[in-house]
Design an enzyme around this catalytic site. Sequence first.
Site, PDB file in Angstrom:
ATOM      1  N   ASP A  34       0.107  47.146  55.528  1.00  0.00           N
ATOM      2  CA  ASP A  34      -0.849  46.814  56.590  1.00  0.00           C
ATOM      3  C   ASP A  34      -1.759  48.004  56.865  1.00  0.00           C
ATOM      4  O   ASP A  34      -1.276  49.106  57.158  1.00  0.00           O
ATOM      5  CB  ASP A  34      -0.086  46.474  57.878  1.00  0.00           C
ATOM      6  N   ASP A 166       2.198  35.435  57.350  1.00  0.00           N
ATOM      7  CA  ASP A 166       2.435  36.798  57.856  1.00  0.00           C
ATOM      8  C   ASP A 166       2.424  36.805  59.381  1.00  0.00           C
ATOM      9  O   ASP A 166       1.416  36.456  59.996  1.00  0.00           O
ATOM     10  CB  ASP A 166       1.312  37.706  57.317  1.00  0.00           C
TER      11      ASP A 166
HETATM   12  C1  DX5 Z   1       0.328  42.030  61.756  1.00  0.00           C
HETATM   13  C2  DX5 Z   1       0.599  42.527  60.356  1.00  0.00           C
HETATM   14  C3  DX5 Z   1       1.903  41.994  59.857  1.00  0.00           C
HETATM   15  C4  DX5 Z   1       3.060  42.597  60.603  1.00  0.00           C
HETATM   16  C5  DX5 Z   1       4.255  41.709  60.495  1.00  0.00           C
HETATM   17  O1  DX5 Z   1      -0.837  42.548  62.219  1.00  0.00           O
HETATM   18  O2  DX5 Z   1      -0.392  42.093  59.471  1.00  0.00           O
HETATM   19  O3  DX5 Z   1       2.040  42.193  58.459  1.00  0.00           O
HETATM   20  O4  DX5 Z   1       3.380  43.884  60.135  1.00  0.00           O
HETATM   21  O5  DX5 Z   1       5.215  42.118  61.421  1.00  0.00           O
HETATM   22  P1  DX5 Z   1       6.360  41.138  61.924  1.00  0.00           P
HETATM   23  O6  DX5 Z   1       7.040  40.596  60.705  1.00  0.00           O
HETATM   24  O7  DX5 Z   1       7.247  42.021  62.746  1.00  0.00           O
HETATM   25  O8  DX5 Z   1       5.685  40.079  62.735  1.00  0.00           O
HETATM   26 ZN    ZN Z   2       0.146  42.092  57.280  1.00  0.00          ZN
END
Ligand code: DX5
Ligand code: ZN
Length: 217
Positions: A34, A166
């Site tokens: 990310d 995601d």
């Molecule tokens: C959100 C990111 C995700 C995030 C997912 O802005 O793009 O990839 O890291 O985190 P979780 O799985 O904890 O929701």
């Molecule tokens: Zn992400």
Amino acid sequence: MALEIIPAVLVKTKEELLEHISRVRNYVNIIHIDIMDNKFVPNFTIGIKELQELPSGLRYEIHWMVQKPEGWVAKVKGPYLHMVHVEAVESWDNLANAVKESGGRLGVALNPETSLEKIKPHLKNVEKILVMSVHPGFYGQKYIPDVEAKIRELRRMLPKAEIEVDGGINPETGLRAAGAGANGLAAASSIFAKPDAEKAIEDLKNALKKGWGESHG
Ligand code: DX5
Ligand code: ZN
């Protein structure tokens, strides 16, 4: 089509990036990184510098939560999948050139409230569609079940596409997303906030297989 659990790494230093990768590298094929610019989303992470010389032996996808990703992509050279937000691109021509220059490939991401109409013109050029099930910016948020209608519609339109979800994915929401037609699940907190990453990945894999089996008979 491969069913993939894809650990999502949202970090602020290279040390954390390497530490996260080492915790999961033996159990997965792909790592999702990310990247945030504090403009497109209200948070920042590692950037271009820390993306140089990623550990070999894994596939990487970069989730660009940045304004004008076409200005960033070419600075990260390698065989990576660049997933850009349809809401953030200004010039698709410049983006195509940047992806070419990088040596990577293109994917497209869309926010929970963004309709499929917005990505339709680009689908023929992308290798993966990333459906956000939270508003991007932070890990540990709650899964938005409304996006399942979009996943279903996408899967109906494109039976063979790579569709990844995601945000807020755990075994329960992962089962739902896969039941709607996702074949890839990105997850940060339900892997990295657990003491045993291998077991966490195994639990998610089982949910993904089960959900996919239900949606595909
Ligand atoms: C959100 C990111 C995700 C995030 C997912 O802005 O793009 O990839 O890291 O985190 P979780 O799985 O904890 O929701
Ligand atoms: Zn992400």
